[in-house]
Design a protein around this motif. Structure first.
Motif, PDB file in Angstrom:
ATOM      1  N   MET A   1      39.477  49.918 -17.777  1.00 24.48           N
ATOM      2  CA  MET A   1      39.198  50.093 -16.358  1.00 24.48           C
ATOM      3  C   MET A   1      39.805  51.349 -15.753  1.00 24.48           C
ATOM      4  N   LEU A   2      40.366  52.213 -16.568  1.00 28.39           N
ATOM      5  CA  LEU A   2      40.835  53.496 -16.079  1.00 28.39           C
ATOM      6  C   LEU A   2      39.764  54.553 -16.305  1.00 28.39           C
ATOM      7  N   GLY A   3      39.955  55.718 -15.723  1.00 26.75           N
ATOM      8  CA  GLY A   3      38.996  56.798 -15.905  1.00 26.75           C
ATOM      9  C   GLY A   3      38.998  57.745 -14.727  1.00 26.75           C
ATOM     10  N   PRO A   4      38.229  58.822 -14.799  1.00 25.16           N
ATOM     11  CA  PRO A   4      38.203  59.819 -13.721  1.00 25.16           C
ATOM     12  C   PRO A   4      37.752  59.269 -12.383  1.00 25.16           C
TER      13      PRO A   4
ATOM     14  N   ALA B   1      52.494  54.938  -7.957  1.00 23.85           N
ATOM     15  CA  ALA B   1      53.027  54.884  -9.330  1.00 23.85           C
ATOM     16  C   ALA B   1      54.485  55.333  -9.355  1.00 23.85           C
ATOM     17  N   THR B   2      55.216  54.984  -8.303  1.00 31.08           N
ATOM     18  CA  THR B   2      56.593  55.447  -8.154  1.00 31.08           C
ATOM     19  C   THR B   2      57.484  54.994  -9.308  1.00 31.08           C
ATOM     20  N   HIS B   3      57.152  53.831  -9.885  1.00 36.21           N
ATOM     21  CA  HIS B   3      57.965  53.297 -10.980  1.00 36.21           C
ATOM     22  C   HIS B   3      57.169  53.172 -12.281  1.00 36.21           C
ATOM     23  N   ALA B   4      56.146  53.983 -12.412  1.00 34.71           N
ATOM     24  CA  ALA B   4      55.398  54.007 -13.671  1.00 34.71           C
ATOM     25  C   ALA B   4      56.284  54.555 -14.788  1.00 34.71           C
ATOM     26  N   SER B   5      56.137  53.986 -15.966  1.00 30.22           N
ATOM     27  CA  SER B   5      56.918  54.439 -17.119  1.00 30.22           C
ATOM     28  C   SER B   5      56.274  55.677 -17.743  1.00 30.22           C
ATOM     29  N   PRO B   6      57.014  56.409 -18.573  1.00 31.76           N
ATOM     30  CA  PRO B   6      56.408  57.544 -19.273  1.00 31.76           C
ATOM     31  C   PRO B   6      55.164  57.150 -20.068  1.00 31.76           C
ATOM     32  N   SER B   7      55.180  55.970 -20.690  1.00 32.38           N
ATOM     33  CA  SER B   7      53.992  55.542 -21.446  1.00 32.38           C
ATOM     34  C   SER B   7      52.835  55.244 -20.500  1.00 32.38           C
ATOM     35  N   ASP B   8      53.118  54.678 -19.302  1.00 33.66           N
ATOM     36  CA  ASP B   8      52.065  54.473 -18.302  1.00 33.66           C
ATOM     37  C   ASP B   8      51.428  55.803 -17.918  1.00 33.66           C
ATOM     38  N   LEU B   9      52.248  56.783 -17.672  1.00 38.35           N
ATOM     39  CA  LEU B   9      51.756  58.089 -17.239  1.00 38.35           C
ATOM     40  C   LEU B   9      50.929  58.756 -18.330  1.00 38.35           C
ATOM     41  N   ARG B  10      51.317  58.556 -19.582  1.00 41.42           N
ATOM     42  CA  ARG B  10      50.503  59.115 -20.679  1.00 41.42           C
ATOM     43  C   ARG B  10      49.123  58.466 -20.707  1.00 41.42           C
ATOM     44  N   LEU B  11      49.047  57.176 -20.379  1.00 38.63           N
ATOM     45  CA  LEU B  11      47.746  56.511 -20.335  1.00 38.63           C
ATOM     46  C   LEU B  11      46.868  57.087 -19.228  1.00 38.63           C
ATOM     47  N   LEU B  12      47.470  57.394 -18.080  1.00 37.00           N
ATOM     48  CA  LEU B  12      46.700  58.018 -17.006  1.00 37.00           C
ATOM     49  C   LEU B  12      46.184  59.382 -17.434  1.00 37.00           C
ATOM     50  N   ALA B  13      47.028  60.151 -18.118  1.00 36.36           N
ATOM     51  CA  ALA B  13      46.611  61.474 -18.577  1.00 36.36           C
ATOM     52  C   ALA B  13      45.497  61.372 -19.613  1.00 36.36           C
ATOM     53  N   GLU B  14      45.654  60.446 -20.554  1.00 40.88           N
ATOM     54  CA  GLU B  14      44.660  60.297 -21.621  1.00 40.88           C
ATOM     55  C   GLU B  14      43.293  59.906 -21.066  1.00 40.88           C
ATOM     56  N   THR B  15      43.282  59.072 -20.038  1.00 39.18           N
ATOM     57  CA  THR B  15      42.023  58.598 -19.463  1.00 39.18           C
ATOM     58  C   THR B  15      41.543  59.479 -18.306  1.00 39.18           C
ATOM     59  N   LYS B  16      42.309  60.542 -18.007  1.00 37.52           N
ATOM     60  CA  LYS B  16      41.987  61.473 -16.924  1.00 37.52           C
ATOM     61  C   LYS B  16      41.891  60.758 -15.585  1.00 37.52           C
TER      62      LYS B  16
END
Length: 464
Positions: free
Chosen positions: A269-272, A279-294
């Motif tokens: 369900m992520l994507g552009p 996302a103030t408390h998003a983890s580094p792995s969460d942020l990588r998922l956002l980047a990967e899915t743009k």
């Protein structure tokens, strides 16, 4: 309104618009882009990697589009506006603004308690007229501040008339942007929002002929703010309707611990088309998922500080290469729509948290406030930079004010010295909204008087 069984199972040119009903008071028709003009002799900060910066340059506009940018443009017979002593640049793009409560400026705390309790009481007595007036006030302040595109995060839609009121006011403003149709404040965690109303609005108000500069999207609660039956159904409906989604996520520690970003990723369900907020408390792995899915992210550092969410993990966001944008969030907490201030606190928080000056460059903060926002809203090919072929959404910022002169470099001036009053000129889709530092389309005293009267009456009804 009832939710249909089908939905439950799912679990470029401006047009003239006007507000004739008493609901919208002083709103006026928006003219179509007119003729040609050359904005001449300003410092052109294009944010286009090919054009770059022109210490003295011209921008040629025809019928609302940028047709040429150069150090000097000869255009016989075309009117010229002198931009000497000004920075000519793209208008700011705000990707997350709860415009409906703008007249409640400063009510983030009351005798009832902090933000949630104070606004909860006000939201119960809120009316479509109050929402429309708030949107008018917010749009006027956007123009004052050089914000030319907004994502109206409408999360107090009690019924269709609330949505209609906000859309009509937003269209009448002449700003570019998105109306993100939301849920009523007191909605149950297992109850879906008015999906039938959204579908009707999409088919009636947002056709190719009726949408003008405004597009439609959904703001939903997401997996850390409601039950799976609600957010899954709303996400699925948005995808069926082919509408972009925006949702608060991982705002505080408790929300982040629920693992909403990972859940959204696992369920595809992520994507552009998904713009996440805070996302103030998003983890580094969460942020990588956002980047990967743009999946783009919008942060609002002032309100994140003021409401107690904490500090945005800017270093990790940059390291992960998350698509970033900025917002003012709401006037209840932020107090004003100052994108200059948002850029400053963003850059300075990054430096302070990293204990390194320039950890986030001033130019990068500018990118987030312009092109980053445009891309987050799917408008990167239309606005966000001064580029030949894009629409003429631009502002001119004075370099000779008491607080901006002398000028060392324009990036620092814009992120640390300039204020909204330094915005001398605003054009949206070729239509002038502010010139010589003054609104050209709004009766500001009348708007302020209406706003003060409306919030006074609502405050009495809410007993706060």
């Amino acid at each position: 309104m009832a939710i249909s069984r089908r939905n439950f199972l799912l679990g470029s040119s401006a047009v003239a618009v006007s507000c004739a009903s008493p609901l919208f008071g002083h709103a006026q028709s928006i003219p179509a882009p007119q003729g040609e003009v050359v904005l001449a002799g300003g410092y052109v900060l294009s944010l286009d990697p090919v054009i770059g910066d022109l210490p003295k340059g011209d921008v040629h506009i025809r019928n609302g589009a940028i047709v040429a940018i150069a150090a000097s443009i000869a255009a016989p017979g075309v009117p010229r506006r002198d931009m000497a002593g000004r920075i000519v640049m793209p208008g700011f793009v705000d990707t997350h603004w709860h415009m409906w409560n703008s007249i409640a400026r400063g009510f983030g705390n009351s005798r009832l308690g902090p933000f949630a309790k104070s606004m909860g009481a006000l939201s119960r007595v809120w009316t479509p007229e109050a929402s429309a007036l708030s949107v008018r006030l917010a749009c006027a302040e956007a123009v004052q501040s050089g914000i030319t595109t907004v994502n109206n995060w409408a999360h107090n839609i009690k019924a269709r008339d609330f949505a209609d009121a906000e859309v009509e006011a937003q269209k009448a403003s002449g700003l570019r942007g998105r109306f993100s149709y939301g849920y009523p404040q007191p909605i149950g965690k297992a109850v879906m929002m008015d999906l039938d109303g959204i579908e009707i609005m999409r088919n009636e108000e947002f056709t190719e002929k009726t949408r003008g500069l405004l597009s439609l999207g959904l703001c939903v609660r997401g997996p850390d703010r409601c039950e799976p039956v609600a957010w899954r159904g709303e996400w699925a409906a948005a995808r069926e309707f082919k509408l972009p989604i925006t949702s608060h996520i991982a705002s505080d520690r408790a929300a982040a611990a629920m693992g909403g970003i990972l859940t959204l990723h696992r369920e595809g369900m992520l994507g552009p088309d998904v713009l996440l907020v805070h996302a103030t408390h998003a983890s580094p792995s969460d942020l990588r998922l956002l980047a990967e899915t743009k999946s783009p992210l919008s942060i609002s550092p002032w309100t994140e500080l003021e409401v107690g969410y904490g500090l945005p993990p800017l270093a990790q966001m940059m390291d992960a290469r998350v698509p970033m944008s900025l917002s003012v969030d709401n006037m209840v907490l932020a107090g004003n729509a100052d994108m200059f201030g948002v850029m400053r606190v963003t850059a300075d928080l990054a430096a302070g948290m990293a204990e390194k000056q320039g950890a986030l460059s001033d130019r990068m903060a500018l990118q987030w406030a312009t092109m980053g926002g445009a891309e987050a809203l799917g408008l990167g090919k239309i606005v966000g930079s001064l580029t030949v072929g894009k629409r003429a959404d631009l502002i001119a910022v004075r370099m000779d004010s008491l607080n901006t002169s002398p000028v060392k470099n324009v990036d620092f001036l814009l992120t640390h010295a300039a204020r909204p009053n330094d915005v001398d000129f605003v054009m949206i889709d070729g239509v002038v909204h502010k010139e010589s530092g003054r609104h050209s389309r709004i009766d500001v005293p009348a708007l302020l008087a209406e706003s003060a009267d409306m919030i006074r009456r609502l405050r009495i009804q809410a007993d706060i």
